[in-house]
Design an enzyme around this catalytic site. Structure first.
Site, short mmCIF file in Angstrom:
data_model
loop_
_atom_site.label_atom_id
_atom_site.label_comp_id
_atom_site.label_asym_id
_atom_site.label_seq_id
_atom_site.Cartn_x
_atom_site.Cartn_y
_atom_site.Cartn_z
N ASP A 185 0.82 -1.22 0.00
CA ASP A 185 0.00 0.00 0.00
C ASP A 185 0.86 1.27 0.00
OD1 ASP A 185 -2.23 -1.49 -0.10
OD2 ASP A 185 -2.67 -1.39 2.05
N CYS A 186 1.98 1.22 0.72
CA CYS A 186 2.82 2.42 0.77
C CYS A 186 3.93 2.40 -0.28
CB CYS A 186 3.38 2.63 2.16
SG CYS A 186 4.12 1.17 2.89
N TYR A 187 4.24 1.22 -0.80
CA TYR A 187 5.28 1.10 -1.84
C TYR A 187 4.66 0.38 -3.04
CZ TYR A 187 8.82 2.27 1.69
OH TYR A 187 9.57 2.89 2.63
#
Lengths: 387, 135
Positions: A129-131
């Site tokens: 989700d963040c990468y």
């Protein structure tokens, strides 16, 4: 007489420190005697430049847009270990390019980075989700990335074996090409210039010792792997591979003059690392060891055709004999080759001397000494219960 | 007496003829074969020839007349000075003693005139500084 680190550093700052290389000091002790030489000389510099397989570099590439949590990384086709945070990686010097060739590896990537050349980075990821990014292909150089530092778990071996070959076929080893029937012998230590041979008990070398590494100022980070104090000695100096250093230094300050990729035919890749260690002459005992010469330092001759960790030395030979160009084995003259460069070792000791004389390099007191006792354990096949 | 090294190239058409033998016999020359190779492109022979200068010149002319391509070689292996670290790994390998350690500077001297182009130093050199030029 005794001398402190602080006194030496004061003299360095004032510009009146007396520094000699480990070669130069041998002659001074011979002509003036130990006591007078101890009074005169504040620091002795050492140097070595040879294959140090246990080397590698930590790199931080910076974040891409959108960001990636790198799961697999290749630099010029050589895999780097990235089981760290998102864009950190460690490239091992002996890691090979993924094309089946043995002659290009991590050491070459490290040398090319230090040379300022562009290096091709490829990475893949599973996406989070963040990468979210799943792959990237780009070029990096020492200028574009955040950090690049060598962290070498085992360098500057205190003494090493002399390799020869009793079999009737040529052997291709990390000690170079060994001709059949004791056709030659190869050795690796810089002998009378080698850092840990000149301070054999590591009285002045410990964690936090400032050193010369690859052209940069770096530090001893820890005891090196396979650090071993349980070896026989002669003249107070280990007769077998003994202590080692884990070292660290900033690649951005290094030069390919002192870092060089090596390829050992039919063995693989290694990295030649130039290391210099200053030895503060704290007292006469430190000076006594620092002034030992090639004729006082001995190495074991091992038969590399015996594929066992338990091979016994055929004999012990001095570095003076090794450096003469030949040794005698079973009544036969066997030619010798050094695998480390004595020429470069001398350049390093001279350069370090100059840096200290010019006030650019202060001596550091170890934060913590290296272990006084540490044995060298073998790996045996054991059951769960036995360990 | 002079001593020179030549690389002879034979076309497939003349590879079966004892041309080198005839030259040795006719012109009274001492020949040491350093390297020989035969492939689909013909044959190549690296020889060291010793003899009187006049005989040597005549012998070489004879080879050329017989259709052999003759190249005098003064440099067989060369060294990339930037890559060489002066370690000396080559010293105990070279059968011709073409490498010498200068004990003053601790630099490795390469005596090209002694080289017999065996190529053993090429894969012995860890920083890969030696390159074979002839084949």
């Amino acid at each position: 007489m005794t001398r402190t680190y602080e006194e030496i550093n004061e003299k360095i700052k004032k510009g009146d420190v007396v520094v000699m290389t480990a070669e130069e000091v041998i002659k001074v002790v011979e002509s003036q005697g130990l006591e007078s030489a101890t009074k005169e000389v504040d620091v002795v510099t050492t140097g070595t430049f040879g294959a140090m397989c246990s080397s590698g570099a930590f790199l931080n590439f910076g974040h891409s847009e959108p960001p990636i949590k790198m799961q697999k990384v290749w630099l010029n086709g050589v895999p780097a270990y990235t089981g760290l945070a998102a864009v950190d990686a460690y490239i091992g010097a002996t890691e090979l390019k993924e094309n089946g060739d043995l002659d290009y590896g991590g050491a070459h990537v490290i040398e090319e980075l230090i040379a300022g050349k562009p290096v091709y980075l490829r990475a893949t990821a599973y996406g989070t989700d963040c990468y979210p990014r799943r792959s990237i292909e780009t070029y990096i150089s020492l200028k574009t990335i955040n950090q690049a530092y060598l962290y070498n778990p085992r360098n500057a071996y205190q003494n090493y074996a002399v390799a020869t070959n009793s079999s009737d076929t040529t052997l291709f080893t990390y000690m170079g090409k060994l001709l059949p029937n004791y056709g030659n012998a190869t050795f690796s230590s810089a002998g009378q210039l080698s850092p840990l041979l000149k301070d054999p008990l590591c009285r002045t070398i410990g964690i936090g010792t400032r050193i010369f590494i690859g052209g940069a100022k770096g530090f001893v980070a820890w005891e090196g792997t396979q650090y071993n104090t349980t070896v026989p000695t002669k003249n107070g100096v280990p007769l077998r591979p003994g202590r080692t250093l884990a070292v660290i230094g900033d690649m951005k300050e290094m030069s390919t003059e002192f870092i060089r990729a090596l390829y050992f035919h039919r063995y693989g890749v290694s990295l030649a690392v130039g290391i210099g260690v200053p030895i503060p002459i704290l007292d006469q005992e430190v000076m006594k060891f620092a002034s030992l010469s090639d004729k006082d330092l001995f190495a074991p001759v091992l038969d590399y055709s015996l594929q066992s960790r338990n091979r016994k030395p055929l004999k012990e030979v001095s570095y003076a004999e090794l450096r003469s160009g030949s040794i005698e084995l079973f009544g036969k003259k066997v030619r010798t080759s050094s695998l480390s460069s004595y020429y470069k070792a001398r350049v390093i000791a001279e350069k370090l001397k100059k840096m200290i004389e010019e006030g650019e390099f202060l001596i550091s007191r170890p934060v913590q000494p290296l272990p006084e006792e540490r044995s060298f354990k073998p790996l045996d096949i054991r059951s769960k219960e036995e360990v | 007496m002079v001593k020179k090294k030549y690389l002879l190239s034979f076309t497939p058409a003349i590879v079966n003829e004892p041309i080198t033998y005839k030259m040795i016999k006719e012109y009274d020359l001492l020949v040491n074969i350093l390297r020989a190779e035969v492939s689909e492109r013909g044959g190549r022979l690296l020889i060291e020839v010793e003899g009187k200068p006049s005989q040597m010149n005549k012998g070489i002319s004879f080879l050329k007349d017989a259709g052999v391509e003759v190249r005098e070689l003064n440099e067989y292996v060369n060294r990339d000075e930037d890559r060489c670290t002066n370690c000396g790994a080559c010293l105990s390998i070279c059968p011709a003693d073409a490498f010498e350690m200068d004990k003053q500077t601790w630099k490795v001297l390469f005596k090209g005139d002694r080289c017999i182009a065996c190529g053993l130093c090429i894969d012995t050199c860890p920083p890969r500084a030696m390159k074979l030029r002839i084949w």
